[in-house]
Design an enzyme around this catalytic site. Structure first.
Site, PDB file in Angstrom:
ATOM      1  N   THR A 556       0.855  -1.190   0.000  1.00 56.29           N
ATOM      2  CA  THR A 556       0.000   0.000   0.000  1.00 56.29           C
ATOM      3  C   THR A 556       0.892   1.241   0.000  1.00 56.29           C
ATOM      4  O   THR A 556       2.114   1.134   0.097  1.00 56.29           O
ATOM      5  CB  THR A 556      -0.857   0.062   1.281  1.00 56.29           C
ATOM      6  OG1 THR A 556      -0.005   0.406   2.393  1.00 56.29           O
ATOM      7  CG2 THR A 556      -1.537  -1.261   1.559  1.00 56.29           C
ATOM      8  N   LEU A 614      14.535  -1.603  -9.808  1.00 65.58           N
ATOM      9  CA  LEU A 614      15.977  -1.466 -10.084  1.00 65.58           C
ATOM     10  C   LEU A 614      16.792  -1.775  -8.828  1.00 65.58           C
ATOM     11  O   LEU A 614      16.412  -1.374  -7.736  1.00 65.58           O
ATOM     12  CB  LEU A 614      16.296  -0.035 -10.542  1.00 65.58           C
ATOM     13  CG  LEU A 614      15.709   0.421 -11.860  1.00 65.58           C
ATOM     14  CD1 LEU A 614      16.073   1.888 -12.110  1.00 65.58           C
ATOM     15  CD2 LEU A 614      16.217  -0.442 -13.001  1.00 65.58           C
ATOM     16  N   ASP A 679       7.939  13.094  -3.476  1.00 67.46           N
ATOM     17  CA  ASP A 679       8.229  11.671  -3.637  1.00 67.46           C
ATOM     18  C   ASP A 679       9.727  11.443  -3.871  1.00 67.46           C
ATOM     19  O   ASP A 679      10.351  10.569  -3.280  1.00 67.46           O
ATOM     20  CB  ASP A 679       7.407  11.177  -4.832  1.00 67.46           C
ATOM     21  CG  ASP A 679       7.508   9.689  -4.982  1.00 67.46           C
ATOM     22  OD1 ASP A 679       7.089   8.981  -4.047  1.00 67.46           O
ATOM     23  OD2 ASP A 679       8.039   9.228  -6.021  1.00 67.46           O
ATOM     24  N   LYS A 683      12.778   9.507  -1.579  1.00 65.87           N
ATOM     25  CA  LYS A 683      13.749   8.527  -2.073  1.00 65.87           C
ATOM     26  C   LYS A 683      15.171   8.960  -1.732  1.00 65.87           C
ATOM     27  O   LYS A 683      15.999   8.146  -1.313  1.00 65.87           O
ATOM     28  CB  LYS A 683      13.598   8.355  -3.588  1.00 65.87           C
ATOM     29  CG  LYS A 683      12.264   7.712  -3.956  1.00 65.87           C
ATOM     30  CD  LYS A 683      12.055   7.718  -5.450  1.00 65.87           C
ATOM     31  CE  LYS A 683      10.688   7.149  -5.803  1.00 65.87           C
ATOM     32  NZ  LYS A 683      10.302   7.426  -7.188  1.00 65.87           N
TER      33      LYS A 683
END
Ligand code: ADP
Ligand code: ASP
Ligand code: MG
Length: 816
Positions: A556, A614, A679, A683
């Site tokens: 989720t 990746l 976002d 990362k």
């Protein structure tokens, strides 16, 4: 000559008795007629015990007795010719009348002595053997019923009498001399003492009867016919993957059956061992199957262990205190006391400091043992040289067994790794000095999980089963199930892994199945489930199911499951997730997850948090764990923004590119969620943390792509309008870049502990110049990769590649 023993299930029904007769007919009789030993019909001994106990308690037993009679009469009716039925009924009826009288006596006196108990039990074997010898007489004209009580002589330890081998062998040989031309049908389990009173050889003792006859008659083989394909690597009722063993030594068979793994009664091994008579365990219901041979000169085995045995529901007693240290004879006193009172000690361990002794007994012996010890050591207890005795109920013993353990280091390591990883707490450990057996005491509640986990760990040639609990059935969840379905066979063959989806929940419903939900029809099963989704219940249920090799998969993007990660790790369950929220919230939470997972020996894999499938996180982890140091990371990690800038060329305007990206499904419903860079920031934050920096979200500098007017627009439509209005701003950027033969790139950077994301113009010499579609790219400049950085590039978004990343993480959990 061979001795063939048929167990309870082999004589338990009309069909099995017919099968038994076929086995006898097909038996090779060139070395003599078979000597047949029979058990009571399955369940009969238990019924006799319960009737005796009921009677002693003053309760009615007639109903049960009637059932017992009927079971025998039904067989007579089906398998004996009409003219032979009456004599059989009569003989059986005499037995049942005697039995009734006995039980009536017990009921009147309300007393059940061990002697009467044995006499009552003897009717099980006497009735079954009588009945089967009559049926057999229709097929063999020389069938003879033999009451073993007349031939096997024992002492008077009712319940588990000790055999006088010398006398017994003489009697058996004498009898056989007269009757070797007959097919003998011998009652198992029963014997008699000097006073001709009936005794029994212990539960499961018919096997022993067979070995006693085999030894006395120098049989070429003792066959034990039962209801499984021989001795297996574990109890097949508890471990579905248990498989049959071809060969075992007597010692191994003894150790494997010692804790009451039924199949064969341990004392059976001794007479066979002394005479080197092979014991063959065969399946009545699959007679062609080779079964297991227990013999003297086994060929070398490649298996690290031969099997795992266990005993459930035992109690342990722990005695400790300074009064024991250095006191020779202390344990002698303790154990002779218990031996004197016939309390059977299943296992003993003593700490090397001599400060404590732990031993296991049957629960029914606990009270007696405790009272005895408290009396015997009263003075020591009063003087506080001994602590009060501690009793723990609901324990189990699990033991790995095999002669190969002796030469192989690391066996106990493997055992404890499997137990630890599955959160099974080990209460005490014992290793026989023979090194053929390592036993651990664990909680009963963990036994099934422990057996399966240990079986998976040792028998690596079998597939290892992972039990996955999956949260989220959106794009990624669904695709993962499809991929698991498509690669099921491949996984089993190449990775030796089988994934069972033991639970699924979305926001509406949830379903569970410890045997694995179908990967073809999970959607329907979930849809039809009557259980409403509830995250807390989902997680409690996952813990309660207590399955081995358990993995929680969070597919989720919701903050809710994150709250449970810590407790999941604490339950020794690994977590695989594509949900970035957990790792990108506070640093302290990030650290807690890692520390808790490590402490509990489970995995926390989140490869898909950065760049979908990746290998970015894994690469970074490998660099770090091999001692390399990150000098700089540069990356484009937003597939959406990449797509937008890759298409923002020539005469297209920025508004149209964003719209196209949205139409193609590359953006969030509000494209600003991508363009704001949040976002991407998450990362970068995860990468920085994995590279060893204690960083918070606010430490990542983000250069805005969007002018203020676009950011403050109320609705998505307003946002698009604002984009059009700001077209000159974007056109300007693009023209400038094109004039300088450069391209626009939104690049994340980590250097000297500082993280930033900036909009840059790069020329063709820059490794990020050539980037197409929604590709991600990351370059690691490290102490080792300093001249030319290590670059990972490829599609970094989309359900297929993300699900594949989750899949790979799951398989990596399986590999540990
Ligand atoms: P019988 O009545 O034929 O003597 P038992 O019930 O005594 O049979 O023993 C057979 C049973 O032993 C099997 O049905 C199986 O469930 C159980 N068992 C326990 N451990 C093992 C094992 N390691 N291998 C095979 N069977 C086992
Ligand atoms: N009938 C006895 C028992 O159930 C002996 C045996 O089956 O081996 O223990
Ligand atoms: Mg048995």
């Amino acid at each position: 000559m061979k001795v063939l023993k048929f167990g309870g299930t082999s004589v338990g029904s009309v069909n099995s008795i017919q099968t038994l007769l076929n086995i006898l007919k097909n038996d090779d009789k060139s070395t003599g007629l078979p000597v047949v030993v029979l058990s009571a019909m399955s369940g009969v001994t238990n019924l006799l015990i319960s009737m005796a106990e009921e009677a002693a308690a003053g309760n009615d037993f007639t109903q049960t007795l009637a059932e017992l009679e009927k079971r025998h009469y039904d067989v007579v009716k089906k398998l004996l010719h009409v003219q032979n039925q009456n004599p059989a009924y009569t003989r059986l009826k005499i037995h049942f009348n005697q039995l009734e009288e006995l039980l009536q006596g017990v009921l009147t006196l309300k007393e059940l002595t061990p002697k009467t108990h044995d006499l009552i039990l003897s009717y099980g074997e006497r009735c079954s053997t009588l009945m089967i010898s009559k049926i057999a007489a229709q097929h063999f004209d020389n069938a003879l019923f033999v009451d073993a009580a007349e031939l096997i002589k024992t002492d008077s330890s009712f319940g588990h009498a000790r055999v006088n081998m010398e006398l017994t062998e003489l009697l058996i040989r004498g009898f056989y001399k007269e009757n070797s031309d007959k097919v003998l049908f011998i009652t198992g389990f029963i014997a008699s003492n000097e006073a001709e009173q009936i005794t029994t050889l212990g539960r499961g003792g018919s096997d022993y009867t067979a070995a006693i006859f085999g030894s006395a008659l120098n049989a070429s083989e003792i066959q034990i016919w039962t209801d499984v394909n021989g001795m297996m690597t574990a109890d097949p009722r508890m471990v579905k993957k248990a498989f049959s063993l071809e060969e075992l030594t007597y010692t191994e068979a003894m150790e494997l059956s010692y804790f009451g793994a039924k199949v064969i009664y341990p004392p059976t091994m001794t007479p066979a061992f002394l005479k080197k008579i092979p014991i063959v365990i065969k399946n009545t219901f699959d007679p062609e199957f080779k079964g297991t041979v227990i013999r003297h000169d086994c060929k070398a085995s490649l298996l690290p262990i031969k099997g795992i045995s266990s005993i459930n529901n035992i109690s342990i007693l722990n005695l400790q205190g300074s009064g024991m240290v250095g006191k020779s004879g202390f344990s002698g006193r303790l154990f002779s006391l218990l031996a004197r009172e016939q309390i059977n000690i299943i296992l003993i361990t003593q700490s090397s400091s001599e400060h404590s002794i732990t031993f296991a007994v049957q629960p029914e012996d606990v009270y007696h043992a405790k009272t005895l010890i408290e009396q015997e050591f009263e003075l020591e207890l009063l003087a506080q040289k001994l602590d009060p005795l501690v009793v723990e109920q609901d324990q189990a013993i699990l033991a790995i067994v095999g002669e190969n353990m002796k030469q192989t280091p690391g066996m106990s390591g493997k055992l404890f790794h499997a137990l630890g990883r599955n959160g099974v707490n080990v209460r005490a450990i014992a290793q026989g000095s023979s090194e053929y057996n390592i036993s651990v005491i664990i909680s009963s509640a963990d036994l099934a999980k422990a057996l399966n986990a240990v079986h998976d760990a040792f028998f690596v040639q079998l597939t290892k089963t992972l039990h996955a609990f999956c949260l989220g059935t959106g794009n990624i969840g669904r695709t993962l199930f499809d991929q698991l379905n498509a690669h099921r066979d491949f996984l089993q063959e190449n990775n030796g892994i089988q994934v069972k989806i033991a639970g699924i929940s979305n926001t509406r419903k949830m379903v569970f199945n410890a045997d694995g939900l179908s990967l073809n029809s999970w959607k329907d099963e979930l849809e039809q489930s009557v259980t409403t989704a509830n995250l807390e219940d989902f997680i409690s249920r996952m813990k309660e199911m207590n399955l081995p090799n358990c993995v929680f998969i969070d597919n989720t993007a919701s903050p809710k499951p994150i709250e449970f990660y810590e407790t999941i790790f604490k339950s020794n369950i690994s977590v695989v997730t594509c949900n970035k929220i957990g790792n990108s919230a506070s640093y302290s939470q990030y650290k807690t997850f890692r520390d808790t997972a490590r402490k509990h020996g489970v995995d926390f894999f989140y490869e898909t948090n950065v760049g979908a499938g990746l290998p970015i996180i894994r690469t970074l982890k490998d660099l770090m764990s091999s001692g390399d140091r990150v000098q700089r990371i540069e990356a484009i990690l937003s597939g959406t923004i990449s797509f937008i800038f890759n298409h923002f060329k020539a005469d297209v305007n920025f508004h149209d590119v964003v719209k196209m990206a949205q139409e193609k499904g590359y953006t969030e419903p509000d494209p600003r969620d991508d363009l704001r860079g949040t976002d991407f920031m998450r990362k970068m934050l995860i990468l920085a943390r994995d590279a060893g920096y204690e960083m918070e979200a606010t430490d990542v500098q983000i250069e805005r792509i969007l002018p203020k007017a676009c950011l403050v627009a109320q609705t998505v439509d307003d946002f698009y309008a604002a984009l059009l209005a700001e077209d000159a701003y974007f056109a300007n950027l693009k023209d400038k870049a094109e004039r300088e033969k450069k391209v626009l790139r939104y690049i994340g950077k980590l250097e000297d502990g500082k993280a930033s994301i900036t909009l840059q113009m790069v020329d063709e010499n820059h490794p990020f110049y050539m980037l197409s579609g929604s590709d991600n790219i990351i370059s690691f400049t490290t102490d080792r990769y300093k001249e030319r950085p290590l670059v990972v590039k490829g599609p970094g978004a989309g359900a297929e590649v993300t699900a594949a990343g989750v899949f790979a993480d799951l398989i990596n959990v399986g590999a540990n």
